[in-house]
Design a protein around this motif. Structure first.
Motif: not given
Lengths: 154, 859
Positions: A40, A43-44, A51-56, A58-60, A62-63, A65
């Motif tokens: 985490r 990624m933070t 300057n991107l959102p953390e959720a974006v 993590r989403g990227t 996690s896609f 492998s």
């Protein structure tokens, strides 16, 4: 947060693209290099430096492998067990790594020194068995040779 | 013109649109799951497939643009089979827990399966298992139910701009999660709830408490929290609000809401509501009957009026009460009590700024529609964070930014951090000099405009005075350049800038820019009816409709209708009233729906002043800190318990409708009407509509306005009225000599997204999201004091002290620390002094030095 050298490196990647989102995948590799895996915190750091959102982020991450989503050892051994390597004793080398260094196949040694990834052919069939330690390539492996090589990876 | 045929029906379109939209326009239903009208076409679920002649395969109608001559079929055996197949795939992992799921009855998947779906599934392997997450206080996530339509993610990214959630993993393991995978820790707008087609994201406020078909009624009304005035639908069962939802086709918000509007409704059912009138006997407030309490108030106010004159009575009106309440309030104060000392807490910001701008540039200068903001080329944001004070207005700025507008922030606006194109950071508390420099920059290129000679003269004088004296602050020149290039500019002004003892300097600069650039001016408004209370006449200098009270012609007209005299001199403003009370000049104070003790700077001073009063009446829905000091407390009705109108910051008048029955209080206007009658000045009305009829008769601004027109959404500025030109013919002198603020830390007012005044603390959901005041401090300041997130500190100023946990905010670059005043106990206004701005009469709260001591590490 990343140190200045790393930040500069990421700035360099950002400069290549018109959209800072394009710098995300290479920056994740950098974070992985710095933190050992995509925690985490890693990624933070990427989110802040791009300057991107953390959720974006993590989403990227996690896609894909091929990023490390779990902690790995300080050094990652990638050993081939495909046909040529298998015939020349790669299976025994897997056992040797476990007994000698305590690193199970696709796992991490208790001391956090090594992770072992069983991987597909790395194109060294002529000089099998072969492995990568981090990004370094080694072939003609034997138990003795592995011991010598791994001395350099503390 | 595009003409196409859908299901043998010829459809003509006047603009390009998708086949789906064309079909819907013609009343032909095509099922969808990932498509939502608030979002861009996505083409993910493929349920909207249609047959198009001469196209080999089925086509997604949501992403296929309608073309001339197209022949489309929306239903056929093949289409049904395809849809059934898609639904069967979705049901592989979707649990069949409809009897337990809150969404049942309004679930789009349930409806689709009912219409097209397979009655049995062929899948026999293990289903995906994801435990329902209740780790968030507000939103429950059940990712087994998720069909990965990504509506919530697209809403969060593309519309709300919060980007708090994302699809995590891929393929069969895809699920929607916030970054933490536990608490959402987001803006809690809940707009993901609006778009989720299934029961994957649910509100914990009402989980398992009702079924959609069990609602008794739903009522369209307007949000009680801020000046945007979002429309919402209140769903009621057993006279209790079960849920608040937006509607896509309704109001200024078009389906969007913020945390306060969506989750803040619970205060209305709070246990702390006042149920009966209270009268102070032997030093304590004791229950009394209505007639007893009203008789006491009427007798006491009459006695004070007879003994000391009307000028010794004052009234504080409420920006949370309706236009009708406020109109009757000022009528009561002016006629029955004989005073023009009528003001509101709005004077600490909105009313002060609004008056200054109207005096200078004419009535209606701040009446601009939110759509104008979305379509601006450049937006100048000053003073506060629009995304916190007026969240849905903030979304308009974000939308403009996404369309490529320049967003220039002078100071800080955290909610726009990812959207701004330029930030100019003024020296602390000295925003005026930056704005003056921007104005002079624009002026030196554009020159005067010539419409308003006195404004031109003021700008010229200002320019002469500061010429050559550049502050050297980064970004000013670029701001000037951008403003000069912009074809349509909007200025969004937050009230923090107004709260300076020389606040009028910044206001003049803003007025000058508005004038020179012909910009649209928006004033951020933290309360729902700040503009309405001004227009209803709850200001010391103006009668309803903004007509000056000291002009006999105007006054005479009102006197004729009210059949009573109106005092001819302008009354006192809010802070003058409080000071007057402290000095003994004001003997009796009537407070309607506000809590001055907590909402005006320097609480101890305000309390002291109220204690000096002979008589204090508070009319409220809660026993607020002010009500606790009152001689008589009268319980009022709150939002959804009464009808009326609000005027939003666009100056649009909107209708609030009653939704629940309650026995706890009386409408504000009715209490005042009862008192007025008892004091010998009858003012009786049959209902709020009757009050509006009178307002529409006497106020030149509201002329002929009817509830019918307001309900239809047509009550836009200037209604049928005649706006007045500016009143000011000379720009007041603006002292120069600004001070440097070099102490370690200064206190400033925080305006959190999740709270509003002292009302929201009665709302359980908002208290869960944001339970206590925190001290927001910049990273440098925190490092200097060795503070970490969560450490408890004591803040001390000459006015008082308080304790609160620290929140380190990397976006704060100066030596200010922010504290809010929304909670019970100590707040920012307990710690602040003020000095009145002589021109705007707003409280200057700048330069409040604060000492910070760590008292305890994080527990």
């Amino acid at each position: 947060m990343f140190n200045d050298t790393v930040l500069k490196e990421i700035e360099g990647i950002k400069a290549k693209y018109p959209d800072r989102r394009s710098a995300l995948l290479p920056s994740l590799y950098i974070a992985q290099r710095e933190f050992g895996w995509l925690s985490r915190e890693a990624m933070t750091c990427v989110a802040r430096s791009l300057n991107l959102p953390e959720a974006v982020v993590r989403g990227t991450a996690s896609f894909y492998s091929m990023y490390k989503h779990k902690p790995a050892g300080r050094h990652v051994i990638q050993l081939c067990t495909n046909i040529s390597c298998m015939i020349l004793g790669a299976g025994k080398l897997v056992d040797f790594l476990e007994t000698r260094y305590g690193v199970p196949a696709n796992g991490t040694s208790g001391d956090g020194r090594f992770s072992l990834v069983i991987m597909e052919c790395i194109g060294a069939c002529g000089t099998a068995p072969a492995m990568l330690v981090n990004t370094d390539f080694y072939d003609n492996l034997s138990e003795k040779r592995i011991e010598e090589i791994l001395e350099n990876y503390k | 013109m595009i003409t196409l045929t859908i299901n043998e029906k010829e459809i003509t379109l006047d603009k390009p649109m998708s086949v789906l939209d064309a079909a819907r326009k013609a009343g032909i239903k095509i099922p969808t799951l990932c498509h939502h009208e608030a979002l861009k076409p996505y083409g993910g679920c493929r349920l909207c497939v249609v047959e198009v002649e001469r196209m080999p395969k089925l086509q997604n109608s949501c992403t296929l643009m309608a073309a001339d001559g197209m022949v489309v079929r929306t239903e056929s055996e093949e289409i049904s089979r395809t849809r059934r197949g898609i639904l069967e795939f979705l049901l592989i992992n979707h649990p069949l827990d409809c009897p337990y799921c809150d969404k049942a009855g309004e679930c789009e998947l349930q409806d689709l399966v009912n219409r097209y779906g397979p009655t049995t599934g062929r899948y026999t392997e293990e289903k995906r298992k994801v435990p329902e997450s209740h780790k968030d206080h507000i939103l429950a996530r059940n990712m087994e139910r998720c069909v990965v339509c990504t509506r919530c993610v697209r809403m969060c990214n593309d519309v709300q701009g919060a980007s708090a959630i994302s699809v995590i993993g891929r393929g069969n393991r895809s699920r929607v999660e916030p970054f933490s995978s536990e608490s959402f820790n987001c803006e809690y707008c809940g707009n993901c709830l609006t778009v989720c087609p299934v029961g994957a994201i649910l509100s914990r406020l009402y989980i398992h408490s009702f079924r959609p078909w069990q609602l008794d009624r739903e009522v369209e009304t307007v949000c009680p929290y801020c000046g945007v005035g979002c429309s919402l639908v209140v769903q009621v069962r057993d006279d209790s609000i079960k849920r608040v939802i937006p509607r896509m086709d309704l109001g200024v918000n078009r389906g969007l809401l913020c945390s306060r509007g969506r989750f803040g409704y619970e205060y209305i059912h709070s246990e702390d509501r006042l149920r009966t009138p209270l009268v102070r006997k032997d030093g304590t407030l004791q229950q009394a009957t209505w007639s007893e309490a009203l008789d006491i108030v009427a007798a006491k106010l009459t006695a004070v009026k007879n003994a000391e004159g009307g000028a010794s009575i004052a009234g504080i009106a409420s920006p949370r009460c309706t236009n009708e309440d406020n109109y009757v309030f000022q009528r009561f104060m002016r006629t029955a009590c004989g005073t023009n000392n009528i003001d509101s807490v709005s004077r600490t910001g909105f009313a002060a700024a609004q008056k200054y701008f109207e005096d200078l540039l004419g009535q209606g200068i701040t009446a601009n529609l939110l759509d104008g903001l979305k379509n601006s080329e450049t937006i100048l944001v000053l003073g506060d964070d629009p995304a916190a004070v007026n969240p849905v207005l903030g979304l308009s700025i974000r939308e403009a930014a996404r369309r490529g507008a320049g967003v220039i922030v002078v100071g800080y606006a955290k909610g726009l951090d990812k959207f701004r194109t330029l930030q100019v950071i003024p020296r602390v508390f000295r925003e005026a000099e930056v704005l003056e420099e921007v104005l002079t920059g624009v002026f030196s290129d554009r020159g005067v405009r010539g419409d308003m000679p006195y404004v031109d003269k003021g700008i010229r004088e200002l320019s002469d005075r500061i010429s050559g004296k550049k502050t050297g602050i980064e970004g000013i020149d670029e701001t000037v350049k951008k403003l000069l290039q912009s074809a349509s500019t909007s200025i969004v002004l937050g009230m923090d800038i107004v709260q300076r003892s020389d606040g009028h300097r910044a206001l003049f600069a803003v007025a000058g820019l508005t004038y020179l650039l012909e910009a649209r001016l928006y004033l951020l408004s933290g309360r729902p009816n700040e503009q309405g209370l001004i227009d209803a006449g709850c200001v010391p200098d103006m009668l309803p409709g903004g007509r000056p009270v000291n002009v006999p012609d105007f006054r005479g007209k009102f006197e004729a209708v009210w059949k009573a005299a109106v005092p001819d001199r302008e009354g006192l403003t809010l802070l003058e009233i409080i000071e007057g009370a402290g000095k003994g000049n004001i003997k009796a104070l009537y407070v309607m729906g506000d809590n001055p003790v907590r909402n005006i700077p320097h609480s101890s001073f305000v309390k002291e002043a109220l204690r000096s009063l002979d008589f204090l009446v508070v009319q409220d829905i809660f026993l607020s800190e002010t009500a606790e000091m009152a001689d008589v407390v009268l319980p009022a009705l709150g939002w959804t318990e009464k009808s009326g109108t609000y005027t939003n910051l666009e100056r649009r008048i909107q209708l609030l409708r009653k939704a629940v029955e309650t026995s706890s209080g009386m409408e504000d206007w009715r209490i005042l009407s009862e008192l007025s009658r008892r004091m010998g000045v009858p003012a009786s009305y049959s209902g709020p509509e009757d009050v509006m009829r009178e307002l529409a008769r006497v106020s030149p601004l509201h002329r002929d306005l009817t509830y019918g027109e307001i309900a239809a959404g047509d009550a836009l500025w200037p209604y049928h009225g005649e706006p007045l030109r500016g009143e000011m013919y000379e720009v007041p002198e603006m002292p120069d000599g600004a001070k440097d603020y070099n102490a370690d830390f200064y206190l400033a007012v925080d305006k959190p997204l999740f709270h509003s005044g002292t009302l929201s603390r009665r709302s359980r959901a908002l208290m869960k999201i944001c339970p206590e005041a925190t001290v927001r401090i910049g990273a440098a300041g925190a490092a200097k004091l060795g503070l970490k997130e969560g450490d408890k500190v004591r803040l001390s100023t000459p006015a008082g002290s308080c304790e609160a946990p620290v929140s380190v905010d990397g976006t704060i670059m100066d030596n200010r620390v922010f504290l809010s005043g929304n909670f019970t106990g100590s707040g920012v206004y307990d710690l602040m002094n003020f000095s009145i701005d002589k021109i705007t009469k707003a409280p200057g709260t700048e330069g409040c030095e604060v000492k910070i001591e760590k008292i305890q590490g994080r527990g």
